[in-house]
Design a protein around this motif. Structure first.
Motif: not given
Length: 302
Positions: A168-170, A172-175, A230-233, A253-256
């Motif tokens: 998820x973009x969230x 990737x933004x955090x980690x 779980x990935x979307x979350x 909702x998801x990013x490659x």
């Protein structure tokens, strides 16, 4: 001379599990059902069922007789329906087996659209990641991973998008987003449960050379649907079939992740029981699903 109606009645009793339920479905009194089964046993010269107040149990002779007769009865009933209706329009009950997340890919909205085109078809979906027994479960068509090989089956390979990494973009933004396959070892990766707590992902790069990385994470689940959710979350990076991620990528909702790495040795097949002629309903549905697979593969390749 055997009465084929009595043989068909015997098959129905086995499937219903009782004289009363078979009679209810067929509009026949239970005592009439019981009498006709006794007459069939007299003609055959063997006891087919052990009767008790609680349930019916097939004898060895009854089990063998059912296995040899059930599919023939199904084919005769289907042939009768085909002739009665002229059978240009697909119709009837279609039992479909696939993985638990099948309707995430071929959505209920798509089922609704299909039924608008073919209103005489009725569906029963058996959705679980365990492989269904096509014969015992009376499946008309199944979608399953791998080659689909098996005794009594006919399988055709489907065009599917490869499995890839998504988050998820969230998350990737955090980690942060890994730039190499080796960096996955420092990320939260979503996997199936393993006793060791660690798993190995093997992926092919653009040169088709396989590379591997040991990964771990805070969440593991035994179904693709759970890993997808779980990935979307935002729980981590998941290895998912490309066919179920297209809508999520479009919606943001998801990013490659590391899109140059794929698992390209995966395949999916459409599988039919070899003893049964493929019905027009099954052919129409498989054609619709194949168009969906082809469109998703083209979108992801693009």
């Amino acid at each position: 001379m055997f009465d084929f109606n009595d043989i068909a009645l015997f098959v129905q009793v086995v499937r219903c599990g009782s004289f009363s339920e078979a009679g209810r479905r067929l509009g026949i009194p239970p005592n009439t059902v019981s009498r006709r089964i006794r007459e069939l046993e007299d003609q055959i010269g063997a006891r087919l069922m052990q009767r008790s107040t609680r349930k019916l149990t097939l004898t060895d002779a009854g089990r063998e007789f059912h296995e040899r007769c059930a599919t023939s009865i199904d084919d005769l009933q289907q042939a009768s329906q085909d002739l009665a209706r002229g059978r240009k329009v697909p119709s009837g009950l279609l039992r479909v087996a696939s993985t638990a997340n099948f309707l995430d890919f071929y959505t209920p909205e798509m089922v609704a659209g299909f039924l608008q085109t073919y209103p005489e078809i009725r569906f029963e979906f058996l959705l679980e990641d365990a492989v269904a027994d096509l014969i015992a479960d009376r499946i008309d068509v199944a979608f399953r991973g791998g080659s689909g090989d098996g005794s009594g089956y006919i399988a055709h390979r489907l065009p599917i998008a490869p499995i890839g990494l998504f988050a998820s973009p969230d998350y990737l933004n955090r980690h942060g987003s890994p730039q190499t396959l080796a960096e996955l070892a420092r990320h939260h990766c979503l996997t199936v449960p393993r006793q060791s707590g660690h798993a190995m992902w093997r992926l092919q790069g653009l040169d088709d050379v396989e590379e591997q990385v040991e990964i771990a994470g805070p969440f593991a689940a035994s179904t693709t649907r759970a890993l997808h959710s779980a990935a979307i979350a935002g729980l981590g990076i998941a290895l998912l079939p490309g066919t179920i991620t297209v809508a999520d990528i479009t919606a943001g909702r998801l990013v490659p992740v590391l899109p140059q790495y794929k698992r390209r040795d995966q395949s999916m097949c459409v599988v039919y029981p070899s003893h049964r002629q493929v019905s027009p309903a099954a052919k129409a549905f498989v054609a619709s699903v194949m168009r969906k697979f082809e469109n998703e593969a083209l979108l992801l390749d693009g």
